[in-house]
Scaffold this active site. Structure first.
Site, PDB file in Angstrom:
ATOM      1  CE  LYS A 251      -1.986   2.955   2.907  1.00 57.02           C
ATOM      2  NZ  LYS A 251      -1.718   3.768   2.345  1.00 57.02           N
TER       3      LYS A 251
ATOM      4  CB  CYS B 113      12.973   8.454   7.747  1.00 57.93           C
ATOM      5  SG  CYS B 113      13.838   7.330   7.165  1.00 57.93           S
TER       6      CYS B 113
HETATM    7  P1  NAD Z   1       1.904   8.217   7.654  1.00 53.40           P
HETATM    8  O1  NAD Z   1       2.017   7.714   9.402  1.00 53.40           O
HETATM    9  O2  NAD Z   1       1.251   9.726   7.758  1.00 53.40           O
HETATM   10  O3  NAD Z   1       1.828   7.532   6.776  1.00 53.40           O
HETATM   11  C1  NAD Z   1       2.283   5.855   6.171  1.00 53.40           C
HETATM   12  C2  NAD Z   1       1.266   5.237   5.305  1.00 53.40           C
HETATM   13  O4  NAD Z   1       0.682   5.036   6.904  1.00 53.40           O
HETATM   14  C3  NAD Z   1       0.817   5.975   3.793  1.00 53.40           C
HETATM   15  O5  NAD Z   1       0.673   4.786   3.241  1.00 53.40           O
HETATM   16  C4  NAD Z   1      -0.473   6.337   4.650  1.00 53.40           C
HETATM   17  O6  NAD Z   1      -1.793   5.830   4.070  1.00 53.40           O
HETATM   18  C5  NAD Z   1      -0.792   5.012   5.260  1.00 53.40           C
HETATM   19  N1  NAD Z   1      -1.906   4.764   6.707  1.00 53.40           N
HETATM   20  C6  NAD Z   1      -2.379   6.144   7.236  1.00 53.40           C
HETATM   21  N2  NAD Z   1      -3.338   5.945   8.576  1.00 53.40           N
HETATM   22  C7  NAD Z   1      -3.489   4.653   7.989  1.00 53.40           C
HETATM   23  C8  NAD Z   1      -4.536   3.932   9.187  1.00 53.40           C
HETATM   24  N3  NAD Z   1      -4.746   3.815  10.085  1.00 53.40           N
HETATM   25  N4  NAD Z   1      -3.692   2.383   8.757  1.00 53.40           N
HETATM   26  C9  NAD Z   1      -2.660   1.940   8.089  1.00 53.40           C
HETATM   27  N5  NAD Z   1      -2.749   2.148   7.119  1.00 53.40           N
HETATM   28  C10 NAD Z   1      -2.724   4.171   7.503  1.00 53.40           C
HETATM   29  O7  NAD Z   1       3.348   8.744   6.994  1.00 53.40           O
HETATM   30  P2  NAD Z   1       3.906   9.844   5.417  1.00 53.40           P
HETATM   31  O8  NAD Z   1       3.687  11.143   6.145  1.00 53.40           O
HETATM   32  O9  NAD Z   1       3.342   9.044   4.562  1.00 53.40           O
HETATM   33  O10 NAD Z   1       5.142   9.501   6.056  1.00 53.40           O
HETATM   34  C11 NAD Z   1       6.000  10.398   6.764  1.00 53.40           C
HETATM   35  C12 NAD Z   1       6.675   9.585   8.321  1.00 53.40           C
HETATM   36  O11 NAD Z   1       7.515   8.624   7.801  1.00 53.40           O
HETATM   37  C13 NAD Z   1       7.623  10.056   8.561  1.00 53.40           C
HETATM   38  O12 NAD Z   1       7.653  10.533   9.970  1.00 53.40           O
HETATM   39  C14 NAD Z   1       9.079   9.301   8.268  1.00 53.40           C
HETATM   40  O13 NAD Z   1       9.825  10.053   9.786  1.00 53.40           O
HETATM   41  C15 NAD Z   1       8.663   8.443   8.547  1.00 53.40           C
HETATM   42  N6  NAD Z   1       9.954   7.531   7.399  1.00 53.40           N
HETATM   43  C16 NAD Z   1      10.336   6.419   8.094  1.00 53.40           C
HETATM   44  C17 NAD Z   1      11.749   5.726   7.385  1.00 53.40           C
HETATM   45  C18 NAD Z   1      11.780   4.620   7.997  1.00 53.40           C
HETATM   46  O14 NAD Z   1      12.472   3.975   7.370  1.00 53.40           O
HETATM   47  N7  NAD Z   1      12.451   4.298   8.932  1.00 53.40           N
HETATM   48  C19 NAD Z   1      11.195   5.913   6.070  1.00 53.40           C
HETATM   49  C20 NAD Z   1      10.665   7.080   4.965  1.00 53.40           C
HETATM   50  C21 NAD Z   1       9.748   8.051   6.463  1.00 53.40           C
END
Ligand code: NAD
Length: 487
Positions: A179, A288
């Site tokens: 997803k 991240c």
């Molecule tokens: P987000 O948490 O808003 O969304 C992440 C994913 O989860 C998206 O696909 C979103 O549609 C989905 N999602 C949202 N609500 C959900 C639910 N209730 N159930 C299941 N899935 C759901 O994050 P974002 O804004 O897309 O990305 C930014 C964040 O990701 C930052 O905190 C960043 O640090 C982190 N990140 C971490 C890594 C890592 O490897 N540690 C890598 C990239 C980004």
């Protein structure tokens, strides 16, 4: 400014070998952040599409594990070859997805590398055998696939997550329901199509662009045996709660507030260039791995700051498709507002001194896009909200320290623990400090460079589990003990 309306509107899910544009999750207008203009309509997956994809994935999983392991290895190498032939196309779609500058859109190459690396694991031993106490029984410890796993990606890393999760999941024998975020579905969908081009069983990799309700349906689906989630901490908490229904195991890869420590013996010019790249410039700080807290020894604080600000002042802002550009927009109008508010509040709370930036960029061709100036605060208090909360944008803090102990204490003084960076010419100091840092990755005299061989993941609130290497493979395997009585 390059801006196109993408063909194939509306863009829907890939389930088995079908593009599904009827969708129970509603429609999403995809906006290109560099222009602020809509360039595609995305048909979002909901519970119905999740259900269809999970069924397709189980069927494909059975076909996948019916192949001998070396055949699966060859097919994954074949997929890496197909990805290699489409590197430019995937990089371009990455830019369309979230306007990351093409000079920084290297995750397609990462995908190829992870596929080649994990293909090699497909036909290697996936277990051990061992004697048992008080018996001569045959005791086999096998590592088996889960069957069908759900992978949830953030908008800033669909191809990186395809690399670090889909490659090992397939090598371990699983099928995947992937997803991507509704904000950035294009490169992931093309990767799903390339899996079909490479001859993988239809349904082995299903791509479902979805918003939170589609993600929730995926986590709660009883046919999903494990969830690998990459994103923010707030969403991770919702995912972990939803996963309790079926007691589905969850791996989390979350955000950070990484420290970049500049010791007085560092090569200051190089450290300044790397700190600018790793801080506000790379993906406009929307990574991240962003080192948003730069800890500088007081004896070199002024010299470092001068060089750091010079690198930032020379950043090339503009059309993300221009290969000379290294600083692009942030993801959305909402994100831009949030970041301007972070700056406003930091000034109000006297978190530090605003040295540069803090405003929206509205000159000429940038006017419609979500561009923000690279922003640096100096003399920041590490206990301030600015230094404690993930910014996820081009806003960074410079923080003074007096000795090694204080550097380590400040670096560890956040709820996060994803990355840390150390700049020093002293090998003993590099080792000593690296061991004291509470972070899943420590990068010495370099920026973060994800590789298939390096396990990546967080300490503390930056997540659990690892991607990459043998540890990354093990996340997609469950363990079975078979004991054969020998009389
Ligand atoms: P987000 O948490 O808003 O969304 C992440 C994913 O989860 C998206 O696909 C979103 O549609 C989905 N999602 C949202 N609500 C959900 C639910 N209730 N159930 C299941 N899935 C759901 O994050 P974002 O804004 O897309 O990305 C930014 C964040 O990701 C930052 O905190 C960043 O640090 C982190 N990140 C971490 C890594 C890592 O490897 N540690 C890598 C990239 C980004």
């Amino acid at each position: 400014m390059t801006s196109v309306v993408l063909p194939g509107d509306p863009i829907g899910s890939l389930i088995g070998d079908r593009r599904v544009t009827a969708s129970s999750g509603g429609l999403h207008a995809h906006v290109y952040p560099a222009t602020g203009l809509p360039n595609a309509t995305v048909a979002l997956a909901g519970a119905a599409e999740v259900d269809a994809a999970v069924s397709a994935a189980w069927e494909a999983h059975r076909e996948w594990v019916a192949h001998p392991a070396d055949r699966r290895r060859d097919m994954l190498v074949g997929l890496a070859d197909v990805v290699h032939e489409h590197l430019d196309e995937l990089a371009g779609l990455n830019v369309h997805d979230y306007a990351v500058p093409i000079s920084n859109a290297g995750t397609a190459l990462l995908l190829e590398r992870f596929l080649r690396h994990f293909a090699g694991y497909a036909d290697k031993p996936h277990g051990t055998s061992s004697p048992v106490s008080g018996s001569f029984d045959v005791n086999i410890i096998e590592r088996e696939p889960y069957g069908v796993v759900g992978v949830i990606a953030p908008w800033n890393g669909a191809l990186a997550v395809a690399a670090s999760c889909v490659a090992p999941a397939l090598a371990a024998g699983n099928a995947v329901v992937f997803k991507p975020s509704e904000l950035a579905p294009l490169a992931a969908l093309r990767f799903g199509e390339l899996c079909l081009v490479a001859g993988l069983p239809p349904g082995l990799v299903n791509i479902l662009p979805a918003a939170s309700d589609g993600g929730d349906a995926l986590v709660r689906h009883p046919g999903i045996r494990k969830i690998h989630f990459t994103g923010g901490g707030t969403t991770a908490r919702a995912v972990l709660r939803a996963a309790t229904d079926n007691l589905t195991p969850v791996v989390t890869e979350l955000g950070g507030k990484s420290a970049n420590i500049i010791f007085p013996d560092a090569d200051l010019g190089r450290a300044a260039a790397l700190a600018a790249h790793q801080g506000p410039l790379m993906q406009s700080g929307q990574s991240c791995a962003c080192a948003s807290r730069i800890l500088v020894h007081e004896s070199v604080y002024d010299a470092f700051t001068e060089q750091f600000l010079a690198v930032i002042g020379a950043a090339r802002v503009g059309d993300p498709f221009d290969p000379e550009v290294n600083f692009g927009p942030v993801i959305s109008a909402g994100s831009l507002d949030r970041l301007l508010n972070v700056v406003h509040r930091a000034v109000e709370e006297r978190a530090g001194e605003l040295l540069v930036g803090g405003e929206r960029l509205v000159d000429g061709a940038l006017a419609g896009g979500f561009y923000m100036q690279p922003t640096v605060f100096g003399g920041v208090d590490n206990r301030s909200r600015l230094a404690q909360v993930e910014t996820f944008g081009p806003v960074v803090s410079l923080i003074r320290f007096v000795d090694d102990d204080e550097a380590v204490r400040l670096a560890n003084d956040t709820p996060y623990g994803l990355n840390a960076f150390v700049h020093t010419a002293d090998l003993t100091r590099a080792h000593t400090v690296s061991r004291q840092l509470e972070a899943g990755s420590v990068w010495v005299n370099q920026f973060s460079q994800i590789s298939p061989q390096g396990p990546y993941g967080g300490y503390k609130q930056s997540g659990s589990g690892r991607t990459g290497g043998l540890d990354g493979l093990h996340e997609f395997q469950q363990i079975k003990n078979i004991r054969i009585g020998m009389g």
